[in-house]
Design a protein around this motif. Structure first.
Motif, PDB file in Angstrom:
ATOM      1  N   SER A 226      14.661  16.243   3.042  1.00  0.00           N
ATOM      2  CA  SER A 226      15.918  15.763   3.602  1.00  0.00           C
ATOM      3  C   SER A 226      16.447  14.631   2.744  1.00  0.00           C
ATOM      4  O   SER A 226      15.712  14.019   1.963  1.00  0.00           O
ATOM      5  CB  SER A 226      15.720  15.283   5.040  1.00  0.00           C
ATOM      6  N   PHE A 227      17.714  14.346   2.885  1.00  0.00           N
ATOM      7  CA  PHE A 227      18.335  13.271   2.133  1.00  0.00           C
ATOM      8  C   PHE A 227      17.622  11.950   2.398  1.00  0.00           C
ATOM      9  O   PHE A 227      17.318  11.195   1.476  1.00  0.00           O
ATOM     10  CB  PHE A 227      19.813  13.185   2.507  1.00  0.00           C
TER      11      PHE A 227
ATOM     12  N   ARG B 152      14.046   7.523   0.866  1.00  0.00           N
ATOM     13  CA  ARG B 152      12.858   6.722   1.186  1.00  0.00           C
ATOM     14  C   ARG B 152      11.807   6.837   0.097  1.00  0.00           C
ATOM     15  O   ARG B 152      11.190   5.849  -0.300  1.00  0.00           O
ATOM     16  CB  ARG B 152      12.255   7.162   2.524  1.00  0.00           C
ATOM     17  N   CYS B 153      11.584   8.033  -0.411  1.00  0.00           N
ATOM     18  CA  CYS B 153      10.596   8.241  -1.469  1.00  0.00           C
ATOM     19  C   CYS B 153      10.990   7.466  -2.719  1.00  0.00           C
ATOM     20  O   CYS B 153      10.159   6.772  -3.323  1.00  0.00           O
ATOM     21  CB  CYS B 153      10.460   9.724  -1.780  1.00  0.00           C
ATOM     22  N   SER B 154      12.236   7.571  -3.096  1.00  0.00           N
ATOM     23  CA  SER B 154      12.717   6.868  -4.281  1.00  0.00           C
ATOM     24  C   SER B 154      12.584   5.356  -4.126  1.00  0.00           C
ATOM     25  O   SER B 154      12.110   4.669  -5.043  1.00  0.00           O
ATOM     26  CB  SER B 154      14.176   7.247  -4.542  1.00  0.00           C
TER      27      SER B 154
ATOM     28  N   THR C  12       2.017   1.205   8.688  1.00  0.00           N
ATOM     29  CA  THR C  12       1.592   1.515   7.321  1.00  0.00           C
ATOM     30  C   THR C  12       0.932   2.886   7.229  1.00  0.00           C
ATOM     31  O   THR C  12       1.059   3.567   6.216  1.00  0.00           O
ATOM     32  CB  THR C  12       0.645   0.426   6.793  1.00  0.00           C
ATOM     33  N   VAL C  13       0.247   3.301   8.273  1.00  0.00           N
ATOM     34  CA  VAL C  13      -0.411   4.616   8.267  1.00  0.00           C
ATOM     35  C   VAL C  13       0.625   5.715   8.072  1.00  0.00           C
ATOM     36  O   VAL C  13       0.452   6.622   7.248  1.00  0.00           O
ATOM     37  CB  VAL C  13      -1.228   4.834   9.558  1.00  0.00           C
ATOM     38  N   ASN C  14       1.735   5.639   8.818  1.00  0.00           N
ATOM     39  CA  ASN C  14       2.790   6.651   8.679  1.00  0.00           C
ATOM     40  C   ASN C  14       3.449   6.576   7.307  1.00  0.00           C
ATOM     41  O   ASN C  14       3.814   7.601   6.732  1.00  0.00           O
ATOM     42  CB  ASN C  14       3.833   6.494   9.787  1.00  0.00           C
ATOM     43  N   PHE C  15       3.605   5.371   6.788  1.00  0.00           N
ATOM     44  CA  PHE C  15       4.161   5.214   5.446  1.00  0.00           C
ATOM     45  C   PHE C  15       3.257   5.881   4.415  1.00  0.00           C
ATOM     46  O   PHE C  15       3.721   6.643   3.561  1.00  0.00           O
ATOM     47  CB  PHE C  15       4.343   3.729   5.112  1.00  0.00           C
ATOM     48  N   ARG C  16       1.962   5.598   4.468  1.00  0.00           N
ATOM     49  CA  ARG C  16       1.022   6.190   3.516  1.00  0.00           C
ATOM     50  C   ARG C  16       1.020   7.713   3.619  1.00  0.00           C
ATOM     51  O   ARG C  16       0.978   8.417   2.598  1.00  0.00           O
ATOM     52  CB  ARG C  16      -0.386   5.648   3.735  1.00  0.00           C
ATOM     53  N   ARG C  17       1.084   8.223   4.832  1.00  0.00           N
ATOM     54  CA  ARG C  17       1.109   9.673   5.052  1.00  0.00           C
ATOM     55  C   ARG C  17       2.383  10.272   4.443  1.00  0.00           C
ATOM     56  O   ARG C  17       2.340  11.303   3.765  1.00  0.00           O
ATOM     57  CB  ARG C  17       1.042   9.972   6.545  1.00  0.00           C
ATOM     58  N   GLY C  18       3.519   9.613   4.678  1.00  0.00           N
ATOM     59  CA  GLY C  18       4.776  10.097   4.111  1.00  0.00           C
ATOM     60  C   GLY C  18       4.764  10.073   2.596  1.00  0.00           C
ATOM     61  O   GLY C  18       5.174  11.031   1.931  1.00  0.00           O
ATOM     62  N   LEU C  19       4.294   8.979   2.031  1.00  0.00           N
ATOM     63  CA  LEU C  19       4.230   8.830   0.583  1.00  0.00           C
ATOM     64  C   LEU C  19       3.323   9.886  -0.035  1.00  0.00           C
ATOM     65  O   LEU C  19       3.660  10.496  -1.052  1.00  0.00           O
ATOM     66  CB  LEU C  19       3.735   7.422   0.239  1.00  0.00           C
ATOM     67  N   LYS C  20       2.193  10.120   0.595  1.00  0.00           N
ATOM     68  CA  LYS C  20       1.249  11.128   0.109  1.00  0.00           C
ATOM     69  C   LYS C  20       1.889  12.524   0.154  1.00  0.00           C
ATOM     70  O   LYS C  20       1.722  13.327  -0.764  1.00  0.00           O
ATOM     71  CB  LYS C  20      -0.029  11.084   0.955  1.00  0.00           C
TER      72      LYS C  20
ATOM     73  N   THR D  22       4.716  12.551  -2.733  1.00  0.00           N
ATOM     74  CA  THR D  22       4.311  12.387  -4.130  1.00  0.00           C
ATOM     75  C   THR D  22       2.912  12.902  -4.442  1.00  0.00           C
ATOM     76  O   THR D  22       2.558  13.038  -5.608  1.00  0.00           O
ATOM     77  CB  THR D  22       4.339  10.896  -4.528  1.00  0.00           C
ATOM     78  N   GLY D  23       2.111  13.106  -3.409  1.00  0.00           N
ATOM     79  CA  GLY D  23       0.720  13.491  -3.629  1.00  0.00           C
ATOM     80  C   GLY D  23      -0.161  12.301  -3.975  1.00  0.00           C
ATOM     81  O   GLY D  23      -1.321  12.475  -4.334  1.00  0.00           O
ATOM     82  N   LYS D  24       0.412  11.077  -3.895  1.00  0.00           N
ATOM     83  CA  LYS D  24      -0.317   9.872  -4.280  1.00  0.00           C
ATOM     84  C   LYS D  24      -0.172   8.802  -3.212  1.00  0.00           C
ATOM     85  O   LYS D  24       0.794   8.770  -2.470  1.00  0.00           O
ATOM     86  CB  LYS D  24       0.223   9.327  -5.598  1.00  0.00           C
ATOM     87  N   GLY D  25      -1.142   7.899  -3.183  1.00  0.00           N
ATOM     88  CA  GLY D  25      -1.089   6.763  -2.294  1.00  0.00           C
ATOM     89  C   GLY D  25      -0.399   5.583  -2.961  1.00  0.00           C
ATOM     90  O   GLY D  25      -0.100   5.621  -4.160  1.00  0.00           O
TER      91      GLY D  25
END
Length: 80
Positions: free
Chosen positions: A25-26, A31-33, A58-66, A69-72
């Motif tokens: 999604s946009f 958010r990823c960028s 932070t848990v949800n952030f780490r999950r989203g980032l992973k 991007t596949g990375k923490g």
């Protein structure tokens, strides 16, 4: 969304459909960028980045980032 759609010479509805057809999604793309930029170019902690981007914790952030991007956070920070 309107600004980006106009720059791409399309309308926001078409842009939204194209983004969603890619399985994202946009808001997720933005958010990823922002997350990767904050982690690579600042000394903000993962907790601070999560808060800035509106994650519940932070848990949800780490999950989203992973998922994006596949990375923490530490792996992304190391790339910067």
């Amino acid at each position: 969304m309107e600004t980006v759609a106009t720059a791409l010479k399309t309308n926001s509805r078409t842009l939204r459909r194209r983004i969603e057809s890619e399985g994202t999604s946009f808001v997720d793309d933005v958010r990823c960028s922002l997350a990767t930029g904050y982690l690579m170019k600042t000394t903000l902690s993962a907790d601070e980045v999560a808060m800035l981007l509106g994650f519940a914790d932070t848990v949800n952030f780490r999950r989203g980032l992973k998922g994006w991007t596949g990375k923490g956070p530490a792996e992304i920070r190391d790339q910067g």
